[in-house]
Write an enzyme that holds these catalytic residues in place. Structure first.
Site, PDB file in Angstrom:
ATOM      1  N   HIS A   1      48.786  40.434  41.648  1.00  0.00           N
ATOM      2  CA  HIS A   1      48.692  39.769  42.846  1.00  0.00           C
ATOM      3  C   HIS A   1      47.405  39.308  43.158  1.00  0.00           C
ATOM      4  CE1 HIS A   1      50.322  38.691  46.914  1.00  0.00           C
ATOM      5  NE2 HIS A   1      49.067  39.258  47.233  1.00  0.00           N
TER       6      HIS A   1
ATOM      7  N   MET B   1      59.016  35.979  40.918  1.00  0.00           N
ATOM      8  CA  MET B   1      58.799  35.751  42.211  1.00  0.00           C
ATOM      9  C   MET B   1      60.031  36.545  43.086  1.00  0.00           C
ATOM     10  SD  MET B   1      56.141  33.995  42.485  1.00  0.00           S
ATOM     11  CE  MET B   1      56.562  33.392  44.064  1.00  0.00           C
ATOM     12  N   ARG B   2      60.271  37.584  42.463  1.00  0.00           N
ATOM     13  CA  ARG B   2      61.430  38.544  43.129  1.00  0.00           C
ATOM     14  C   ARG B   2      60.971  39.931  43.522  1.00  0.00           C
ATOM     15  NH1 ARG B   2      66.142  35.719  43.227  1.00  0.00           N
ATOM     16  NH2 ARG B   2      65.733  33.786  42.087  1.00  0.00           N
TER      17      ARG B   2
ATOM     18  N   ASN C   1      52.494  44.783  38.612  1.00  0.00           N
ATOM     19  CA  ASN C   1      52.415  43.417  38.831  1.00  0.00           C
ATOM     20  C   ASN C   1      50.974  42.950  39.361  1.00  0.00           C
ATOM     21  OD1 ASN C   1      53.617  40.937  40.060  1.00  0.00           O
ATOM     22  ND2 ASN C   1      52.672  42.054  42.192  1.00  0.00           N
TER      23      ASN C   1
ATOM     24  N   ASN D   1      49.449  34.054  33.058  1.00  0.00           N
ATOM     25  CA  ASN D   1      48.866  35.478  32.841  1.00  0.00           C
ATOM     26  C   ASN D   1      49.750  35.912  31.453  1.00  0.00           C
ATOM     27  OD1 ASN D   1      47.286  36.752  34.880  1.00  0.00           O
ATOM     28  ND2 ASN D   1      48.741  35.531  36.090  1.00  0.00           N
TER      29      ASN D   1
HETATM   30  C1  GRF Z   1      49.298  34.549  39.744  1.00  0.00           C
HETATM   31  O1  GRF Z   1      48.714  33.977  40.650  1.00  0.00           O
HETATM   32  C2  GRF Z   1      50.003  35.865  39.956  1.00  0.00           C
HETATM   33  O2  GRF Z   1      48.817  36.818  40.453  1.00  0.00           O
HETATM   34  C3  GRF Z   1      50.979  35.738  40.787  1.00  0.00           C
HETATM   35  O3  GRF Z   1      51.593  34.665  40.511  1.00  0.00           O
HETATM   36  C4  GRF Z   1      50.909  33.851  39.804  1.00  0.00           C
HETATM   37  C5  GRF Z   1      51.307  33.638  38.617  1.00  0.00           C
HETATM   38  O4  GRF Z   1      50.684  32.778  37.708  1.00  0.00           O
HETATM   39  N1  GRF Z   1      51.978  36.767  41.228  1.00  0.00           N
HETATM   40  P1  GRF Z   1      51.211  32.506  36.263  1.00  0.00           P
HETATM   41  O5  GRF Z   1      52.501  32.083  36.163  1.00  0.00           O
HETATM   42  O6  GRF Z   1      50.708  33.794  35.281  1.00  0.00           O
HETATM   43  O7  GRF Z   1      50.483  31.343  35.871  1.00  0.00           O
END
Ligand code: GRF
Length: 191
Positions: free
Chosen positions: A113, A94-95, A111, A18
């Site tokens: 998701h 991841m927090r 964020n 992303n």
């Molecule tokens: C994505 O699926 C996002 O929606 C979730 O964690 C993943 C992150 O992927 N929160 P990346 O690190 O952006 O490839």
């Protein structure tokens, strides 16, 4: 005077696809923003090398180097402020955001998701969707509050769940939509 480019701080923990989508759209001029800093809680996150490839400053803030969440998040806030960040983007961070981050950037943290919230918050959203048997899933961009994946929804994209989908195939199709949705939302956010 404010520049036309929204100053972003992107928080990551892992892969960074992303982040890559944001950086690519900025580079081609589709997204009028600037990534001022990428902050990771994980020194091994592939997202860090991606940021470096684009010449974006990176900061690693590891929780183990702090006595608790308050001082950990104070270090993150300092790094964000030093770079003049106005919007914080959690992209695979991841927090759970805590009181220091939320208090310093109230209403300025979003964020992404991989489900249609409020269904399937938390980890393994795509597996949850398959286990439940939903026929439509997707992705959500939302404001961040103290509840995991719980803030007000800004935008969503639906993705059909196919009968033979695995976590891998469903995740890949959702991810492709995440890469469109997140930059679009950032472009639409008013300062
Ligand atoms: C994505 O699926 C996002 O929606 C979730 O964690 C993943 C992150 O992927 N929160 P990346 O690190 O952006 O490839």
């Amino acid at each position: 005077m404010k520049s036309d480019y929204l100053p972003l701080g992107v928080l990551v923990s892992g892969r960074g696809s992303n982040l890559g989508a944001i950086l690519a759209q900025i580079k081609t001029g589709q997204l009028p923003a600037r990534v001022c800093v990428v902050i990771s809680d994980n020194p091994l996150a592939p997202a860090l090398s991606l940021a470096a490839e684009y010449g974006v400053p990176v900061v690693v803030v590891e929780p183990k180097n702090f006595v608790g969440k308050i001082t950990y998040e104070e270090a993150i806030v300092t790094a964000l402020r030093e770079q003049g960040v106005e919007l914080v983007v959690l992209a695979g961070y991841m927090r759970l955001a805590g009181s220091i981050l939320l208090g310093n950037f109230t209403g300025k943290i979003i964020n992404i998701h991989p489900s249609l919230l409020p269904s399937f918050p938390g980890l393994d959203a795509q597996q949850q969707a398959l286990d439940y048997g939903v026929k439509i899933s997707g992705c959500t961009v939302h404001y961040v509050n103290e509840i995991m994946d719980g803030g007000r929804i800004i935008a969503q994209t639906a993705v059909e769940v196919l009968p033979d989908d695995t976590v891998a195939t469903l995740s890949a199709r959702i991810l492709a939509q995440e890469h469109v949705l997140l930059p679009r939302v950032i472009a639409e956010i008013q300062r």
